[in-house]
Scaffold this motif. Structure first.
Motif, PDB file in Angstrom:
ATOM      1  N   UNK A  81       0.823  -1.207   0.000  1.00  0.00           N
ATOM      2  CA  UNK A  81       0.000   0.000   0.000  1.00  0.00           C
ATOM      3  C   UNK A  81       0.860   1.261   0.000  1.00  0.00           C
ATOM      4  N   UNK A  82       2.006   1.227   0.683  1.00  0.00           N
ATOM      5  CA  UNK A  82       2.884   2.401   0.741  1.00  0.00           C
ATOM      6  C   UNK A  82       3.486   2.716  -0.616  1.00  0.00           C
ATOM      7  N   UNK A  83       3.946   1.700  -1.323  1.00  0.00           N
ATOM      8  CA  UNK A  83       4.499   1.919  -2.669  1.00  0.00           C
ATOM      9  C   UNK A  83       3.483   2.627  -3.563  1.00  0.00           C
ATOM     10  N   UNK A  84       2.244   2.144  -3.533  1.00  0.00           N
ATOM     11  CA  UNK A  84       1.219   2.709  -4.405  1.00  0.00           C
ATOM     12  C   UNK A  84       0.850   4.135  -3.990  1.00  0.00           C
ATOM     13  N   UNK A  85       0.790   4.389  -2.685  1.00  0.00           N
ATOM     14  CA  UNK A  85       0.434   5.725  -2.209  1.00  0.00           C
ATOM     15  C   UNK A  85       1.501   6.740  -2.605  1.00  0.00           C
ATOM     16  N   UNK A  86       2.749   6.402  -2.382  1.00  0.00           N
ATOM     17  CA  UNK A  86       3.850   7.314  -2.701  1.00  0.00           C
ATOM     18  C   UNK A  86       3.916   7.582  -4.202  1.00  0.00           C
ATOM     19  N   UNK A  87       3.690   6.547  -4.998  1.00  0.00           N
ATOM     20  CA  UNK A  87       3.678   6.721  -6.449  1.00  0.00           C
ATOM     21  C   UNK A  87       2.550   7.649  -6.874  1.00  0.00           C
ATOM     22  N   UNK A  88       1.376   7.470  -6.274  1.00  0.00           N
ATOM     23  CA  UNK A  88       0.224   8.306  -6.604  1.00  0.00           C
ATOM     24  C   UNK A  88       0.466   9.763  -6.223  1.00  0.00           C
ATOM     25  N   UNK A  89       1.151   9.978  -5.092  1.00  0.00           N
ATOM     26  CA  UNK A  89       1.425  11.341  -4.634  1.00  0.00           C
ATOM     27  C   UNK A  89       2.554  12.001  -5.407  1.00  0.00           C
TER      28      UNK A  89
END
Length: 388
Positions: A81-89
């Protein structure tokens, strides 16, 4: 009261709801729950497992790095979930953002495995300690994302994820950083954990009278406890200021702890929730709140005490009330951030998400301000006010 608003610029999760915004919204649009009956020991119990597609994603992540092979699911869920959140931001390696990802129980499955090995053999594996400490969730995420900012793990039982959000807000408000990654991760679907909930007599023992729902969270007339455990992680990116790219803004925070009269109970009108909601609404009138996403774990006393607190705070003008635990179960330390994600979906899509057992009298034309509640053993309540 916050000095300045804080923007949520991304949020990502993996849970029984799915792992993409489209899949998650479709899960909420369905009137069906997402539980499955699984065999634990010699008993069949209801639980909220990841979807098959999500489990495949987790398997891919484990295979991507040899060092991830032996980590607990709680850590892997947080990594994903962290990888995806950081990529989205749009954050990069040069952003030294802070990390605070909590978990109520930590590396549950690994801890039980290593302890069982010790009981049987009198020895344990070399990495049994570093892979079961609570701190290894945030530290592995920091390692994976290559950030040099502060990294914090904690357990404040079922309000853990919202306490992580509080910490991120405090760090940003202090000026010590302008970005923080916050959330919670939990993988509690293990025999010992479920046995503990059953010992408390709060776990569901079957379907309701209609044969439709194992968990009746937000049903104020249920006659038995119906909590079901679920698994997952939800992670959000916080940034200082009122940013155009924000999914939603944190415009208020509240927290309170009430003296215990019992190890697991709240007062009948949840004084801690009354205080946390009032704190979160310091800059807004109660009638401006369009919806409340309740903690509502599906227990008789837990649901009712929070509802009584809402009645005390809002009197005869109770906002739209909802929860997601009837659908995904109680994910302990991750539950608060899954509720934040639900709130963001309602704000962004201007579409209220209801629970099947509670008939709302409030039906706002617009969704502008949503309160999110969480509380855990110890009476430690947190309320977050999210606004467009």
């Amino acid at each position: 009261m916050l000095k300045n608003p804080i923007s949520i610029t991304a949020i990502s999760s993996i849970s029984p709801l799915g792992n993409t915004p489209k899949e998650i919204q479709e899960s909420y649009d369905s009137a069906e729950h997402l539980f499955r009956k699984c065999t634990i020991g010699e008993e069949e119990v209801w639980m909220g497992q990841l979807s098959k597609a999500s489990k495949e994603e987790i398997k891919k992540l484990r295979r991507s790095e040899p060092k991830y092979k032996h980590l607990d699911d709680a850590v892997i869920y947080a990594l994903y979930a962290s990888r995806k959140a950081v990529q989205e931001a749009g954050w990069t390696d040069s952003d030294d953002f802070g990390i605070n990802i909590g978990s109520s129980r930590g590396a549950t499955s690994l801890f039980e495995k290593y302890h069982q090995d010790f009981l049987e053999n009198g020895t344990t594996a070399t990495l049994s300690s570093p892979t079961t400490t609570l701190g290894n969730i945030s530290s592995w995420v920091a390692h994976d994302l290559k950030t040099k900012g502060p990294e914090i793990s904690h357990s404040i039982t079922c309000s853990t994820a919202l306490h992580a959000m509080l910490n991120g807000v405090a760090w940003i408000q202090s000026g010590m950083t302008d970005k923080f990654l916050v959330g919670g991760s939990e993988a509690p679907l293990t025999p010992f954990t479920i046995a503990q909930m059953q010992a408390l007599k709060i776990y569901t023992n079957g379907l309701d009278g209609t044969g439709s729902y194992p968990c009746r969270a937000l049903d104020m007339e249920k006659t038995k406890n119906t909590m079901v455990l679920g698994e997952g992680a939800s992670i959000a990116c916080l940034e200082s200021g009122n940013l155009p790219k924000a999914l939603a803004k944190i415009t208020g925070v509240g927290y309170a702890t009430e003296p215990l009269t019992h190890n697991v109970s709240l007062s009948t009108d949840a004084i801690c929730f009354q205080e946390s909601m009032n704190k979160a609404m310091q800059a807004i009138k109660p009638e401006a709140i369009d919806a409340i996403i309740m903690h509502a774990p599906g227990t008789k006393k837990g649901d009712l005490s929070e509802y009584e607190a809402i009645k005390k705070v809002f009197c005869n003008k109770i906002p739209f009330l909802t929860t997601n635990k009837w659908k995904v179960g109680h994910t302990f330390g991750a539950s608060g951030m899954l509720s934040v994600e639900m709130a963001i979906l309602m704000l962004r899509n201007q579409k209220l998400i209801s629970a099947p057992f509670y008939e709302n009298t409030a039906h706002p034309n617009e969704v502008k301000n949503v309160l999110v509640n969480a509380v855990g053993f110890g009476g430690n309540a947190v309320t977050i006010l999210l606004s467009l």
